[in-house]
Scaffold this motif. Sequence first.
Motif, PDB file in Angstrom:
ATOM      1  N   VAL A 134       0.834  -1.202   0.000  1.00  9.33           N
ATOM      2  CA  VAL A 134       0.000   0.000   0.000  1.00  9.33           C
ATOM      3  C   VAL A 134       0.874   1.258   0.000  1.00  9.33           C
ATOM      4  CG1 VAL A 134      -1.664   1.281   1.393  1.00  9.33           C
ATOM      5  CG2 VAL A 134      -1.991  -1.149   1.000  1.00  9.33           C
ATOM      6  N   GLY A 181      -7.262   6.217  -3.038  1.00 10.30           N
ATOM      7  CA  GLY A 181      -6.578   4.937  -2.885  1.00 10.30           C
ATOM      8  C   GLY A 181      -5.074   5.025  -2.996  1.00 10.30           C
ATOM      9  N   ALA A 182      -4.521   6.249  -3.139  1.00  7.60           N
ATOM     10  CA  ALA A 182      -3.074   6.425  -3.321  1.00  7.60           C
ATOM     11  C   ALA A 182      -2.282   6.078  -2.061  1.00  7.60           C
ATOM     12  CB  ALA A 182      -2.768   7.864  -3.746  1.00  7.60           C
ATOM     13  N   GLY A 183      -2.952   6.125  -0.901  1.00  8.32           N
ATOM     14  CA  GLY A 183      -2.255   5.780   0.343  1.00  8.32           C
ATOM     15  C   GLY A 183      -2.122   6.937   1.327  1.00  8.32           C
ATOM     16  N   LYS A 184      -2.871   8.026   1.105  1.00 10.74           N
ATOM     17  CA  LYS A 184      -2.740   9.228   1.946  1.00 10.74           C
ATOM     18  C   LYS A 184      -3.179   8.954   3.391  1.00 10.74           C
ATOM     19  CE  LYS A 184      -5.602  11.442  -0.763  1.00 10.74           C
ATOM     20  NZ  LYS A 184      -5.954  10.350  -1.712  1.00 10.74           N
ATOM     21  N   THR A 185      -4.363   8.361   3.550  1.00  8.13           N
ATOM     22  CA  THR A 185      -4.839   8.085   4.914  1.00  8.13           C
ATOM     23  C   THR A 185      -3.936   7.055   5.593  1.00  8.13           C
ATOM     24  OG1 THR A 185      -7.114   8.672   4.342  1.00  8.13           O
ATOM     25  CG2 THR A 185      -6.830   7.271   6.259  1.00  8.13           C
ATOM     26  N   THR A 186      -3.408   6.114   4.805  1.00  4.10           N
ATOM     27  CA  THR A 186      -2.477   5.128   5.376  1.00  4.10           C
ATOM     28  C   THR A 186      -1.231   5.831   5.926  1.00  4.10           C
ATOM     29  OG1 THR A 186      -3.284   3.458   3.833  1.00  4.10           O
ATOM     30  CG2 THR A 186      -1.159   3.031   4.878  1.00  4.10           C
ATOM     31  N   TYR A 246      -1.022   2.293  12.442  1.00  5.41           N
ATOM     32  CA  TYR A 246      -0.337   1.198  11.751  1.00  5.41           C
ATOM     33  C   TYR A 246       1.163   1.301  12.019  1.00  5.41           C
ATOM     34  CZ  TYR A 246      -4.495   1.033   8.625  1.00  5.41           C
ATOM     35  OH  TYR A 246      -5.751   0.960   8.104  1.00  5.41           O
TER      36      TYR A 246
HETATM   37  N1  LIG Z   1      -6.247  -1.958   6.918  1.00  2.62           N
HETATM   38  C1  LIG Z   1      -6.142  -2.178   5.595  1.00  2.62           C
HETATM   39  N2  LIG Z   1      -6.150  -3.409   5.084  1.00  2.62           N
HETATM   40  C2  LIG Z   1      -6.033  -3.633   3.760  1.00  2.62           C
HETATM   41  N3  LIG Z   1      -5.917  -2.660   2.834  1.00  2.62           N
HETATM   42  C3  LIG Z   1      -5.907  -1.385   3.280  1.00  2.62           C
HETATM   43  C4  LIG Z   1      -6.024  -1.063   4.677  1.00  2.62           C
HETATM   44  N4  LIG Z   1      -5.977   0.293   4.804  1.00  2.62           N
HETATM   45  C5  LIG Z   1      -5.858   0.773   3.560  1.00  2.62           C
HETATM   46  N5  LIG Z   1      -5.818  -0.220   2.660  1.00  2.62           N
HETATM   47  C6  LIG Z   1      -5.694  -0.067   1.193  1.00  2.62           C
HETATM   48  O1  LIG Z   1      -4.640   0.809   0.951  1.00  2.62           O
HETATM   49  C7  LIG Z   1      -4.896   1.595  -0.206  1.00  2.62           C
HETATM   50  C8  LIG Z   1      -4.725   3.060   0.158  1.00  2.62           C
HETATM   51  O2  LIG Z   1      -5.802   3.453   1.000  1.00  2.62           O
HETATM   52  P1  LIG Z   1      -5.869   4.884   1.665  1.00  2.62           P
HETATM   53  O3  LIG Z   1      -4.612   5.132   2.405  1.00  2.62           O
HETATM   54  O4  LIG Z   1      -7.134   4.947   2.437  1.00  2.62           O
HETATM   55  O5  LIG Z   1      -5.944   5.831   0.380  1.00  2.62           O
HETATM   56  P2  LIG Z   1      -6.323   7.374   0.239  1.00  2.62           P
HETATM   57  O6  LIG Z   1      -6.506   7.940   1.607  1.00  2.62           O
HETATM   58  O7  LIG Z   1      -5.186   7.977  -0.517  1.00  2.62           O
HETATM   59  O8  LIG Z   1      -7.589   7.415  -0.576  1.00  2.62           O
HETATM   60  C9  LIG Z   1      -6.285   1.242  -0.680  1.00  2.62           C
HETATM   61  O9  LIG Z   1      -6.164   0.334  -1.734  1.00  2.62           O
HETATM   62  C10 LIG Z   1      -6.889   0.588   0.545  1.00  2.62           C
HETATM   63  O10 LIG Z   1      -7.856  -0.337   0.194  1.00  2.62           O
END
Ligand SMILES: Nc1ncnc2c1ncn2[C@@H]1O[C@H](COP(=O)(O)OP(=O)(O)O)[C@@H](O)[C@H]1O
Length: 268
Positions: free
Chosen positions: A24, A45-50, A59
Amino acid sequence: MTQTTDRNILSLRNVSKRFGGLSVITDVSFDVPAGARMALIGPNGAGKTTIFNLISGFYQPNEGEILLESRAIQGIPSRKRIGLGVARSFQNIRLMPHLSVVENVMLGQQARAGGILDMLKPLSLFGRSAWHREAEQLLADMDLPTYPGEVVATLPYGVRKKIEVVRALAARPKLLLLDEPAAGLNAAETDNLTAFLKRISETGVTLLVVEHDMGLVRRLCDDAVVLNFGRKIYDGPTATVQDNPLVLEAYLGPRHASKDRQGAAHVA
Ligand SMILES: Nc1ncnc2c1ncn2[C@@H]1O[C@H](COP(=O)(O)OP(=O)(O)O)[C@@H](O)[C@H]1O
Ligand SMILES: [Mg+2]
């Protein structure tokens, strides 16, 4: 206001995050200078919230380091990171709808009081009214009325978004992470929020902002990091981000990247 002596309040060094077999975040590094207003942008889905979840400790990275004022914090639990100066607001409003505005802001003071259970003790030492007064003062400093007697569920969405930011400020953070603060706001509310965030920045708080509204990003932030598919594709001034071929390709696809420069303003 406490000024950090470090030039960078936050640094990510070669950070990667996988969920099962899915990468991710891949080898992401960037610096956030102390006092900056920096944007973190990229398609859905780029990974910003992650990235926010990694910085705030929800995490753990599989690889790499997260440095707060040059100190590696990736092993430190989430609730302790608030005490170190990292606070956030969420992509979806997470206020307690049945509580008052002041009570919601007081929830943000908990990190300083030591957590939900410990709060009882410091509360009686500091005095319940002192915490209450401080929360009211913070709302007044931010030009937000306290709406006496009203629970937040009854307030307009734009006001609730601001209250959530003030609740994060009640932890007295050095670094504030804002996840799509303008989502769902109309143009006037977005202007108002932009001015509000500038005022917060002027008190010395560093801002890292995930936002799709490129108007807000350009008005608020000097610099931006752009992610696509979990990789960093741009790290530089917001003024030139929409001229960057990799950024155009990320938002518009390869066919349009060279010809449609105007389009990026709408889709970013
Ligand atoms: N806990 C998790 N388990 C599996 N996949 C995750 C989890 N959290 C995020 N993802 C995946 O990581 C990718 C990035 O998500 P996210 O960070 O929410 O993107 P953004 O905030 O940029 O839209 C997405 O494909 C999402 O499905
Ligand atoms: Mg997100």
